[in-house]
Write a protein that holds these residues in place. Structure first.
Motif, PDB file in Angstrom:
ATOM      1  N   VAL A  94      -4.825   4.307  -2.759  1.00 31.82           N
ATOM      2  CA  VAL A  94      -3.600   4.270  -2.774  1.00 31.82           C
ATOM      3  C   VAL A  94      -2.936   4.041  -4.124  1.00 31.82           C
ATOM      4  N   ILE A  95      -1.961   3.522  -5.185  1.00 34.76           N
ATOM      5  CA  ILE A  95      -1.768   4.041  -6.842  1.00 34.76           C
ATOM      6  C   ILE A  95      -1.156   2.464  -6.596  1.00 34.76           C
ATOM      7  N   THR A  96      -2.170   1.754  -7.950  1.00 38.60           N
ATOM      8  CA  THR A  96      -0.809   1.139  -9.245  1.00 38.60           C
ATOM      9  C   THR A  96      -0.939   0.578 -10.298  1.00 38.60           C
ATOM     10  N   SER A  97      -0.036  -0.272 -10.734  1.00 37.08           N
ATOM     11  CA  SER A  97      -0.552  -0.520 -12.117  1.00 37.08           C
ATOM     12  C   SER A  97      -1.342  -1.446 -12.357  1.00 37.08           C
ATOM     13  N   ALA A  98      -1.595  -1.742 -13.732  1.00 35.03           N
ATOM     14  CA  ALA A  98      -1.805  -3.196 -14.113  1.00 35.03           C
ATOM     15  C   ALA A  98      -1.304  -3.941 -14.395  1.00 35.03           C
ATOM     16  N   ALA A 107      -3.330  -8.047  -3.652  1.00 37.24           N
ATOM     17  CA  ALA A 107      -3.087  -7.275  -2.519  1.00 37.24           C
ATOM     18  C   ALA A 107      -4.058  -5.813  -1.979  1.00 37.24           C
ATOM     19  N   VAL A 108      -3.816  -4.934  -3.168  1.00 37.47           N
ATOM     20  CA  VAL A 108      -3.890  -3.504  -3.902  1.00 37.47           C
ATOM     21  C   VAL A 108      -5.926  -3.516  -3.807  1.00 37.47           C
ATOM     22  N   LYS A 109      -6.047  -5.141  -4.447  1.00 34.76           N
ATOM     23  CA  LYS A 109      -7.324  -4.978  -5.379  1.00 34.76           C
ATOM     24  C   LYS A 109      -8.389  -5.268  -2.960  1.00 34.76           C
ATOM     25  N   ASN A 110      -7.686  -6.074  -2.521  1.00 43.51           N
ATOM     26  CA  ASN A 110      -8.510  -6.276  -1.350  1.00 43.51           C
ATOM     27  C   ASN A 110      -8.437  -5.322  -0.365  1.00 43.51           C
ATOM     28  N   LEU A 111      -7.209  -3.842  -0.565  1.00 42.12           N
ATOM     29  CA  LEU A 111      -7.823  -3.147   0.445  1.00 42.12           C
ATOM     30  C   LEU A 111      -8.718  -2.668  -0.031  1.00 42.12           C
ATOM     31  N   GLY A 112      -8.926  -2.282  -1.744  1.00 40.86           N
ATOM     32  CA  GLY A 112     -10.829  -1.650  -2.517  1.00 40.86           C
ATOM     33  C   GLY A 112     -11.737  -2.382  -1.360  1.00 40.86           C
ATOM     34  N   LYS A 113     -11.566  -3.668  -0.950  1.00 37.27           N
ATOM     35  CA  LYS A 113     -12.778  -4.475  -0.533  1.00 37.27           C
ATOM     36  C   LYS A 113     -12.842  -4.103   0.669  1.00 37.27           C
ATOM     37  N   GLN A 114     -11.645  -3.512   1.352  1.00 38.09           N
ATOM     38  CA  GLN A 114     -12.004  -2.842   2.325  1.00 38.09           C
ATOM     39  C   GLN A 114     -11.961  -1.635   2.976  1.00 38.09           C
ATOM     40  N   GLY A 115     -12.619  -0.697   1.505  1.00 36.15           N
ATOM     41  CA  GLY A 115     -12.802   0.426   1.980  1.00 36.15           C
ATOM     42  C   GLY A 115     -11.840   1.187   1.839  1.00 36.15           C
ATOM     43  N   PHE A 116     -10.828   1.402   1.059  1.00 35.47           N
ATOM     44  CA  PHE A 116      -9.685   1.954   0.704  1.00 35.47           C
ATOM     45  C   PHE A 116     -10.041   2.484  -0.483  1.00 35.47           C
ATOM     46  N   GLU A 117      -9.562   3.228  -1.610  1.00 31.92           N
ATOM     47  CA  GLU A 117      -9.384   4.340  -2.681  1.00 31.92           C
ATOM     48  C   GLU A 117      -8.735   3.840  -3.171  1.00 31.92           C
ATOM     49  N   ILE A 118      -9.026   3.024  -4.476  1.00 32.33           N
ATOM     50  CA  ILE A 118      -7.280   2.442  -5.893  1.00 32.33           C
ATOM     51  C   ILE A 118      -8.024   2.836  -6.567  1.00 32.33           C
ATOM     52  N   THR A 119      -6.291   3.409  -7.211  1.00 29.09           N
ATOM     53  CA  THR A 119      -5.991   3.726  -8.836  1.00 29.09           C
ATOM     54  C   THR A 119      -5.795   2.844  -9.486  1.00 29.09           C
ATOM     55  N   ILE A 120      -6.007   2.239 -10.369  1.00 34.32           N
ATOM     56  CA  ILE A 120      -5.109   1.047 -11.607  1.00 34.32           C
ATOM     57  C   ILE A 120      -4.573   1.546 -12.131  1.00 34.32           C
ATOM     58  N   LEU A 121      -2.815   2.353 -12.661  1.00 31.90           N
ATOM     59  CA  LEU A 121      -2.774   3.110 -13.863  1.00 31.90           C
ATOM     60  C   LEU A 121      -2.338   1.903 -14.658  1.00 31.90           C
TER      61      LEU A 121
END
Ligand SMILES: *Cc1c(COP(=O)(O)O)cnc(C)c1O
Length: 400
Positions: A94-98, A107-121
């Motif tokens: 999942v990609i989002t911005s800072a 919400a995106v960071k919570n996905l990170g905790k659930q094992g998703f890979e996240i990119t914060i641009l």
């Protein structure tokens, strides 16, 4: 005391016509449950249907693509969690911005905790996401990109249509948080290339606690947060907030009808205020993009000043502004948005956001500028940041 409300990005007063429309669904024969099939229920059902058509029309969608929620925050959470989970088999990136609102970022960071890979641009000096950064971040595991249309703290309008085009080409779901732009500048789901898009009532002279999520037909997305009844075509359980939904519909209708005229008026007020501040004071910068910004949005960083002191001093004079976002004010940490833009820590502490609305006038702007003079002078004179002498130390470089 004369009171001026200059904090429309935090919330807006309910438009009298909106209040009137809502009142009819709090009283009389219109209190029914939209799921009931008797007369009372049908009255409510009809009102929800009409509101859905109005919201859909305001963003160029079909009524069946609108899901009413409890606000922008819920719409963001539903969009992000629902798209990530529904596409889990295809990928987990999942990609989002800072500089997103907390509703998206957390919400995106919570996905990170659930094992998703996240990119914060990262963003540029104006708080804008670079399209090429989005392109570089995409992998074959990317299933969701979520980028806001306009930033709440600095007013910058993002290159959302270009990002939407990229997402479309790669078959990636694209969510847009349009809470700040909706009702102020044109928001069209096809032009933006959005598959999911969030709006909120209380930022557009509607009531608090109601919003909507647009879900493009055929988008791989499912409801993952609120289980229960089959309301909203099984996409959001719970008895509908009928007066709130009616209010959102009316607010959307009014915003669409008045947009051009309001836009012109607010842009003139905004530019008068920005010019006034930049001409009148030393050691101040405009934050956010100078042109690609919301028509009602002015934001600054003052050197040698605590934004909070500025806010409180102005409040004592009857002027309501914001320092950073409502969510971060009250904490001593400067805004994460300003820091992401590369504004030095000390300068970021002196942030001020002035967001105008339909009832503001040129006189309001002039009064604000008049009051600001002595306020800024007094705070700087006693600021520990300038040293006890009151002489500014011109050591640190001022961004732009
Ligand atoms: C206000 C805001 C939200 C949250 O909406 P609520 O209806 O207050 O929950 C989300 N995103 C942005 C950009 C906002 O300005």
């Amino acid at each position: 005391m004369r009171r001026i409300y200059f904090d429309h990005s935090a919330t807006t007063p309910v438009h009298p016509e909106v209040a009137e429309a809502m009142y009819r669904f709090l009283t009389g024969d219109n209190f029914g449950n939209p799921s009931s099939i008797h007369y009372f229920g049908l009255q409510a059902r009809k009102a929800v249907t009409e509101a859905r058509e109005k919201v859909a029309q305001a963003i160029g969608a079909s009524p069946s693509e609108i899901v009413f929620t409890s606000g922008g925050t819920e719409a963001d959470n539903m969009a992000i969690h629902g798209a990530a989970v529904a596409n889990r088999k295809r990928g987990n990136h999942v990609i989002t911005s800072a500089v997103e609102h907390h509703a998206v970022l957390d919400a995106v960071k919570n996905l990170g905790k659930q094992g998703f890979e996240i990119t914060i641009l990262p963003v540029d000096e104006y708080g804008m996401v670079r399209v090429e950064d989005v392109e570089k971040a995409i992998t074959d595991k990317t299933t969701l990109i979520t980028i806001m249309h306009a930033n709440n703290e600095v007013g910058t309008i993002m290159p959302v249509a270009e990002i939407g085009k990229l997402a479309r080409e790669r078959g990636i779901v694209f969510h847009v948080d349009a809470v700040q732009s909706f009702g102020k500048i044109p928001v069209n789901v096809d032009e933006l290339g959005a598959d999911l898009l969030s709006v909120s009532g209380h930022k557009i002279y509607g009531p608090k606690g109601v919003g909507a999520l647009y879900v493009r037909k055929g988008t791989p997305w499912r409801q993952t947060l609120v289980f229960g009844g089959g309301q909203e075509r099984r996409r959001r359980a719970g008895t509908e907030n009928v007066p709130g939904i009616v209010g959102l519909g009316k607010a959307a209708e009014l915003a669409l009808a008045n947009m051009e005229e309001e836009n012109r008026k607010l842009t003139a007020l905004r530019d008068r205020l920005i010019e006034g501040v930049l001409n009148r004071f030393e050691d101040v910068i405009l934050t956010g993009h100078p042109e690609k910004r919301l028509p009602n949005h002015a934001s600054f960083c003052f050197k040698y000043i605590e934004g909070e002191s500025l806010l409180l001093s102005l409040d004592m004079k009857g002027i309501a502004v914001s320092s950073g976002s409502a969510c971060t004010s009250g904490s001593l940490e400067p805004s994460y948005v300003l820091l992401a833009m590369g504004i030095p820590y000390e300068l970021a502490h002196g942030s001020l956001r002035v967001t105008m609305g339909k009832d503001n006038t040129e006189e309001d702007v002039d009064y604000f500028l008049e009051v600001m003079g002595p306020v800024v002078e007094r705070i700087r004179a006693i600021s520990p940041l300038t040293g006890k002498t009151g002489e500014p130390s011109l050591g640190t470089a001022v961004a732009r």
